[in-house]
Write an enzyme that holds these catalytic residues in place. Sequence first.
Site, PDB file in Angstrom:
ATOM      1  N   PRO A  35       0.820  -1.218   0.000  1.00 56.42           N
ATOM      2  CA  PRO A  35       0.000   0.000   0.000  1.00 56.42           C
ATOM      3  C   PRO A  35       0.845   1.254   0.000  1.00 56.42           C
ATOM      4  O   PRO A  35       1.769   1.400   0.806  1.00 56.42           O
ATOM      5  CB  PRO A  35      -0.822  -0.153   1.277  1.00 56.42           C
ATOM      6  N   CYS A  36       0.514   2.168  -0.928  1.00 53.71           N
ATOM      7  CA  CYS A  36       1.400   3.295  -1.213  1.00 53.71           C
ATOM      8  C   CYS A  36       0.987   4.585  -0.517  1.00 53.71           C
ATOM      9  O   CYS A  36       1.704   5.580  -0.602  1.00 53.71           O
ATOM     10  CB  CYS A  36       1.448   3.542  -2.716  1.00 53.71           C
ATOM     11  N   GLN A  37      -0.156   4.607   0.170  1.00 56.53           N
ATOM     12  CA  GLN A  37      -0.619   5.862   0.766  1.00 56.53           C
ATOM     13  C   GLN A  37       0.394   6.506   1.718  1.00 56.53           C
ATOM     14  O   GLN A  37       0.476   7.736   1.786  1.00 56.53           O
ATOM     15  CB  GLN A  37      -1.948   5.632   1.497  1.00 56.53           C
TER      16      GLN A  37
END
Length: 388
Positions: free
Chosen positions: A79-81
Amino acid sequence: MSSIELFAGAGGLAMGMANAGFQHSAVVEWDKDACQTIRENRHHYDSHGEDFVLFDGDARDFDLTPFVDDVEIISGGPPCQPFSLGGKHKGNLDERDMFPVAVRAVNRAMPKAFIFENVKGLLRQSFASYFEYIYLQLSYPDKPKRAKESWEDHLGRLEALHSSGKQRPTYNVCFRLLNAADYGIPQKRERVFIVGFRSDLKVEWSFPEPTHSEYGLLHSKWITGEYWKRHKIPKSKRPQAPPNIEARLQRLEAAKKHAPGRQPWVTVRDAISDLPNPEKSSPGLFEIPNHVFNPGARSYKGHTGSPYDEPSKTLKAGAHGVPGGENMLVKDDGSVRYFTVREAARIQTFPDNYVFHGAWSETMRQLGNAVPVKLAQVVAQSVAAVLR
């Protein structure tokens, strides 16, 4: 070659891996709608002879034990958030940071190789120390963080080991920022790919060279006119060439953004112009899955949509699942409308019979988080070639 896909999302990277010849043993994803999308499209993977386990849950709870002696490659998009320019920029302080899970999976399975993808923001200067930490953890996954050891102390221990030369890295790791448009995807999407090979394999590998260029697109539009001819747009309806186009081409050539044989960047028009206009009822419109008009698009500061005759701007998942205004098309008359899910899927190079599950905002979030299938396939094929 067997693979495990972590943080699969809607399946862009997983499908690219399958197209490159990898056979998934397991696909891991926690989001319910994304899992349903993969289930409804399982035939796309079955066509490659796959019968994989779909783990519908948190990757931290996934038991790798049954696959340890079989898996040859691990892939995924943690997950890149935490690192996204559009997010809250908490990095390693964000509980959504799943790189530690990716490292543990590599340590547990010790595959021949791994492929991880993440946002450009991971390379921001403010995250430099943590990116070095990710790099060294993946280089030495068998040297995990000790109980109660801070990540900074663990980084220092890994730096000391790495600089001493007393132990060669367990994995030889490469990373590069790739622009999807340079590989024939109709989208200016910059993403970091991190690829590692187990050092005992003595693999020699480098990232695949670009196949497309901005130079090629500009030349075909404003010098030869081939682009407009191909789309059957008469001279009277073509836009004016930008000023000093020759100088711009020279600058691109000087910056080595042009090489013989590279094709023009693919544009939004190239990708979607054969689809029926979703704003008008037309024969065949409702036979195309996910091709439904969604009203209410508007331009605002920082969100002005994508011109028809360029690769699209980066499709975004958006905060809280609401896609930003960049997920819009700027029409020939200057007005804007939202891309349909099918149009966005084409921009992400999913096939037309890949059906997305969920409401419009949810499906656009899946697409905004996805790896373009074609880009995943290009990278995966290059890895598969040396592993074979």
